[in-house]
Design a protein around this motif. Structure first.
Motif, short mmCIF file in Angstrom:
data_model
loop_
_atom_site.label_atom_id
_atom_site.label_comp_id
_atom_site.label_asym_id
_atom_site.label_seq_id
_atom_site.Cartn_x
_atom_site.Cartn_y
_atom_site.Cartn_z
N UNK A 91 -98.13 -40.17 -8.17
CA UNK A 91 -98.06 -40.13 -6.71
C UNK A 91 -96.80 -40.87 -6.25
N UNK A 92 -96.24 -40.47 -5.10
CA UNK A 92 -94.98 -41.10 -4.67
C UNK A 92 -95.12 -42.58 -4.29
N UNK A 93 -96.31 -42.98 -3.84
CA UNK A 93 -96.46 -44.37 -3.40
C UNK A 93 -96.97 -45.25 -4.53
N UNK A 94 -96.53 -46.52 -4.56
CA UNK A 94 -97.08 -47.41 -5.58
C UNK A 94 -98.52 -47.79 -5.25
N UNK A 95 -99.47 -47.05 -5.81
CA UNK A 95 -100.87 -47.34 -5.49
C UNK A 95 -101.66 -47.77 -6.71
N UNK A 96 -101.28 -47.27 -7.89
CA UNK A 96 -102.04 -47.62 -9.09
C UNK A 96 -101.61 -48.97 -9.63
N UNK A 97 -100.30 -49.22 -9.70
CA UNK A 97 -99.77 -50.51 -10.13
C UNK A 97 -98.97 -51.10 -8.98
N UNK A 98 -98.97 -52.43 -8.89
CA UNK A 98 -98.08 -53.04 -7.90
C UNK A 98 -96.65 -52.89 -8.42
N UNK A 99 -95.64 -52.86 -7.54
CA UNK A 99 -94.26 -52.71 -8.03
C UNK A 99 -93.88 -53.75 -9.08
N UNK A 100 -94.36 -55.00 -8.90
CA UNK A 100 -94.02 -56.03 -9.89
C UNK A 100 -94.60 -55.69 -11.26
N UNK A 101 -95.87 -55.24 -11.24
CA UNK A 101 -96.51 -54.90 -12.50
C UNK A 101 -95.83 -53.69 -13.13
N UNK A 102 -95.42 -52.76 -12.29
CA UNK A 102 -94.70 -51.58 -12.78
C UNK A 102 -93.42 -52.01 -13.49
N UNK A 103 -92.69 -52.96 -12.88
CA UNK A 103 -91.47 -53.48 -13.52
C UNK A 103 -91.78 -54.09 -14.87
N UNK A 104 -92.87 -54.85 -14.93
CA UNK A 104 -93.25 -55.48 -16.20
C UNK A 104 -93.59 -54.43 -17.25
N UNK A 105 -94.28 -53.35 -16.78
CA UNK A 105 -94.69 -52.30 -17.70
C UNK A 105 -93.48 -51.63 -18.33
N UNK A 106 -92.49 -51.23 -17.50
CA UNK A 106 -91.37 -50.50 -18.11
C UNK A 106 -90.49 -51.40 -18.96
N UNK A 107 -90.45 -52.70 -18.60
CA UNK A 107 -89.69 -53.62 -19.44
C UNK A 107 -90.34 -53.76 -20.81
N UNK A 108 -91.65 -53.98 -20.79
CA UNK A 108 -92.36 -54.14 -22.06
C UNK A 108 -92.40 -52.83 -22.85
N UNK A 109 -92.58 -51.71 -22.13
CA UNK A 109 -92.61 -50.42 -22.82
C UNK A 109 -91.32 -50.20 -23.61
N UNK A 110 -90.18 -50.37 -22.93
CA UNK A 110 -88.90 -50.14 -23.59
C UNK A 110 -88.69 -51.09 -24.76
N UNK A 111 -88.96 -52.38 -24.50
CA UNK A 111 -88.71 -53.37 -25.54
C UNK A 111 -89.59 -53.14 -26.76
N UNK A 112 -90.86 -52.85 -26.51
CA UNK A 112 -91.79 -52.64 -27.63
C UNK A 112 -91.41 -51.41 -28.43
N UNK A 113 -91.15 -50.30 -27.72
CA UNK A 113 -90.88 -49.06 -28.44
C UNK A 113 -89.62 -49.18 -29.28
N UNK A 114 -88.62 -49.91 -28.79
CA UNK A 114 -87.37 -50.04 -29.54
C UNK A 114 -87.51 -51.07 -30.66
N UNK A 115 -87.84 -52.31 -30.27
CA UNK A 115 -87.75 -53.40 -31.24
C UNK A 115 -89.00 -53.54 -32.10
N UNK A 116 -90.11 -52.98 -31.65
CA UNK A 116 -91.35 -53.18 -32.39
C UNK A 116 -91.96 -51.90 -32.94
N UNK A 117 -91.37 -50.77 -32.58
CA UNK A 117 -91.88 -49.55 -33.18
C UNK A 117 -90.82 -48.85 -34.01
N UNK A 118 -89.78 -48.28 -33.34
CA UNK A 118 -88.84 -47.45 -34.08
C UNK A 118 -88.05 -48.26 -35.12
N UNK A 119 -87.50 -49.41 -34.71
CA UNK A 119 -86.69 -50.18 -35.67
C UNK A 119 -87.53 -50.63 -36.87
#
Lengths: 554, 202
Positions: A61-89
């Motif tokens: 949905x276009x509005x931030x309703x499921x996650x707060x914007x701050x939590x969303x920021x945390x999610x994409x930061x952790x998602x990227x870091x985990x997938x790169x440094x803790x999965x693929x590498x």
């Protein structure tokens, strides 16, 4: 006397049978460490995947309703870091650990204890990163550009830095081992040009890790000082220069892309010839192009910074070198296609994933060339086009090849056969889910949708819905995968020594390999890819046994 | 019969298939030093970008050159002193090794003390300006490596008191600690040029 010695040897071996507990301890066997890496990396894959699903749910949905914007920021930061440094590498390191000594006929890595240390840096690094959720996870993305990273939660960011330093150290120690083992521990008859291509690709990867990862460490040390001690290396408020961080960061993080893909180029170079029953096309071309990619990978970093005030002449240089990367990469893609051409292709799970890899990676590679061109890049910088591009490279590329390798070596690693039907189902769901998720992102990016923002314009919603549906399909695709692994481990049929009739040395020993890898000194009796040249596969399998019997009787 | 075979098996194990392959530790250490060198490369690059782009560099700070120059001389000579230790062990002279390595350690400690004296009398703090930050972080990070090198030397000295631990043929610890010390030395020469001499051109 002879038989007596054999009995003793056998007892000796049985006494040192692998136990489950070994996999939870500081064990120096490269095969144990390989499995430890693989299992750990997949645990983190599920965590990182859950974060991705949360993000896609938010973006339905276009509005931030499921996650707060701050939590969303945390999610994409952790998602990227985990997938790169803790999965693929680490998954690349898993294959390297497991396969390199077997492929070159060695008993173990050059430095087994160092190898175990490298692995055991990984779980604390990962837990530290996840634990940052407790103090407010970092929100500045996996790139952590200052000054943003200096303003969004001090301790979460510092935990991120420490975690990356641990994981980077692990990666460097691993690379020292891989390079030394490949260069110094091959069996007598194997020269550089008769080793499997996976070893070449790991050589290129190790060189990149050794040269680039430390530079990330220096960037993070300076960032830590800015964050904790109040210096201003990167803080414009105190006279610092955030662009210096970007240079140091990308000096590692662009090569990191090759650190994540090169091992899987190697995996694909193993999988395709075996399941096409044909010699690999252009052995030296593939081997040397890995080295060429390593070298070019070190001189393209500023293409991430076309919009960071990089001067025009410098942009031209980085645009040209970036486009040049397409040459060695293209050589590989053409060589894989030429290997398959006219081969006796069996469409089993590893081969399906390998073909899926070649096609998806091709799209990711081509959008990469588009992004290399400065005018286009300025237009789509920081949009979903970039997100689509790198997921085609890293998921369509690395991850599909990772699964190809996983199924290919599953019988060798576990001694059990996997279920072919579930494997194919896993491929179909993954391939569909992946394309449905990431293909619309290219269009969204061209339309101007920014990445890393929870809120978006309602006109982007239809494509976002499709992408979210694809993400759910990807989540579902892991179900047959997990069932397959668990079921095969418990109830799978016993795997033969060489189920694929492959020629590389790891198939000359038992499945799973015995302690110290080979019952007898392995013999290099053909090149790694001499399929269908002078013997039929059946006769080939027989002659391996004969050879071994022959040697045993001496 | 069984016991003898077991014994022979044990003997075989002890001789070890593990010792068949040659010692790769020095090669591994060199790769590690390449990686270490790249950390300094990153830090030095950042410093050079600041130097090239900030006209007011080094923000009016004038470093006293007298003490650091003596320190530099001490550190460089310590590398030559240390090499005498390796030459001694190559002649099976453990006493010589201990003498030269102890002398190196003392020189290293003098270097660190000199660095500490410089820090306390510098007259500027870590966060005063960008040059000050660079000065402390670069020299501090190098000082950390000197400390690690010293620990390496102490470990070698400690082991040298185990009878027969180091010999003409087997003295990897000696070679490794010496190589590490040379590395720290070379880094200092670059660092000294960049941090102490380069700002003089402004």
């Amino acid at each position: 006397m002879v038989s007596n010695t054999e009995v003793v040897k056998k007892e000796h071996r049985e006494r040192r049978e692998r136990r489950l507990i070994d996999y939870f301890t500081f064990n120096t066997d490269h095969k144990v460490i390989g499995i430890q890496y693989l299992v750990t990396s997949f645990l983190f894959y599920f965590i990182g995947g859950a974060f991705a699903e949360a993000m896609r749910t938010e973006l339905a949905t276009p509005n931030p309703d499921f996650l707060s914007p701050e939590l969303y920021n945390q999610m994409f930061t952790l998602h990227g870091t985990i997938m790169i440094f803790l999965w693929i590498v680490p998954a690349g390191a898993a294959f390297a650990n497991y396969l390199i000594p077997l492929m070159i006929g060695a008993e173990d890595m050059a430095f087994p204890r160092l190898n175990a240390v490298a692995f055991w840096l990984l779980p604390p690094g990962g837990l530290l990163l996840i634990a940052s959720l407790l103090v407010g996870a970092p929100q500045a993305g996996w790139t952590s550009y200052p000054p943003l990273s200096l303003m969004t939660g001090k301790w979460g960011q510092e935990m991120w830095i420490l975690s990356i330093l641990l994981l980077g150290t692990s990666s460097i120690l691993g690379a020292i081992n891989f390079a030394t083992t490949i260069l110094k521990m091959r069996i007598k008859d194997m020269d550089l040009h008769s080793m499997p291509l996976f070893c070449w690709s790991m050589l290129a990867t190790s060189a990149l890790i050794l040269l680039s990862t430390p530079v990330l460490a220096s960037a993070l040390i300076l960032l830590s000082f800015d964050l904790i001690a109040g210096t201003s290396f990167f803080n414009p408020a105190g006279g610092g220069d955030p662009v210096v961080y970007q240079h140091l960061f990308w000096f590692y993080s662009h090569p990191a892309v090759y650190i994540m893909i090169l091992p899987f180029f190697g995996v694909i170079s193993e999988v395709i010839p075996v399941h096409s029953r044909k010699p690999i096309f252009g052995y030296r071309a593939i081997a040397y192009s890995s080295l060429a990619i390593s070298f070019l990978g070190l001189i393209v970093w500023a293409h991430h910074m076309f919009t960071s005030g990089t001067p025009g002449w410098l942009r031209m240089f980085f645009m040209a070198t970036t486009m040049l990367v397409a040459v060695p990469t293209g050589i590989k893609v053409f060589s894989w296609c030429a290997t398959m051409w006219g081969g006796k292709i069996s469409l089993n799970t590893p081969m399906l994933f390998a073909i899926g890899f070649v096609s998806s990676f091709l799209i990711g590679g081509l959008t990469g060339v588009m992004l290399a061109s400065v005018p286009f890049d300025i237009h789509v910088h920081d949009t979903y086009f970039v997100v689509g591009h790198f997921h085609y490279v890293l998921f369509g590329g690395s991850a599909l090849a990772l699964f190809a390798g996983f199924y290919h070596w599953f019988p060798k690693m576990t001694g059990k056969n996997y279920n072919e039907t579930l494997g194919r189902l896993h491929f179909i769901l993954t391939f569909l889910g992946f394309n449905i998720t990431f293909m619309p992102m290219h269009q969204l990016g061209l339309m101007g949708m920014n990445r890393r923002i929870a809120l978006y314009d309602p006109s982007f919603q239809p494509l976002n819905l499709i992408s979210t549906a694809g993400a759910y399909l990807l989540a579902i695709s892991t179900i047959p995968f997990i069932i397959n692994v668990v079921w095969s481990l418990l109830k799978g049929t016993k795997a033969e020594r060489n189920p694929w009739n492959a020629l590389t040395l790891e198939w000359q020993t038992a499945s799973p390999p015995v302690m110290e890898n080979f019952e007898e000194e392995p013999i290099l009796w053909s090149g790694p890819y001499d399929y269908g040249i002078d013997t039929s596969p059946e006769a080939t399998a027989q002659s391996v046994e004969e050879m071994l019997a022959d040697v045993a009787s001496k | 019969m069984t016991t003898t075979t077991i014994e022979s098996q044990v003997a075989l194990e002890a001789k070890g298939r593990h010792h068949h392959h040659p010692d790769h530790r020095l090669f591994g250490l060199i790769l590690f030093l390449v990686a270490e060198g790249m950390i300094f490369f990153g830090l030095f690059s950042a410093y050079l970008i600041y130097f090239a782009t900030i006209p007011q560099w080094p923000f009016g700070i004038e470093l006293d050159l007298f003490l650091p120059s003596i320190n530099t001389l001490i550190l460089i000579s310590s590398s030559f002193v240390m090499h005498q230790g390796q030459r001694a062990i190559k002649k099976d002279d453990v006493r010589g090794l201990q003498f030269w390595f102890s002398l190196t350690a003392i020189m290293g400690i003098i270097f660190l003390l000199g660095q500490g004296y410089e820090y306390t009398h510098a007259g500027f703090g870590l966060t005063d300006n960008l040059f000050a930050s660079c000065f402390y972080v670069l020299t501090g990070f190098h000082g950390l490596h000197v400390t690690a090198g010293l620990l390496f030397i102490f470990a070698t000295l400690w082991r040298s008191f185990i009878p027969g631990h180091y010999s003409k043929e087997r003295h990897f610890g000696v070679e490794a600690s010496e190589l590490y010390w040379h590395f720290v030395d070379v880094v200092w020469i670059v660092l000294f040029t960049l941090v102490y001499l380069l700002p003089l051109t402004r």
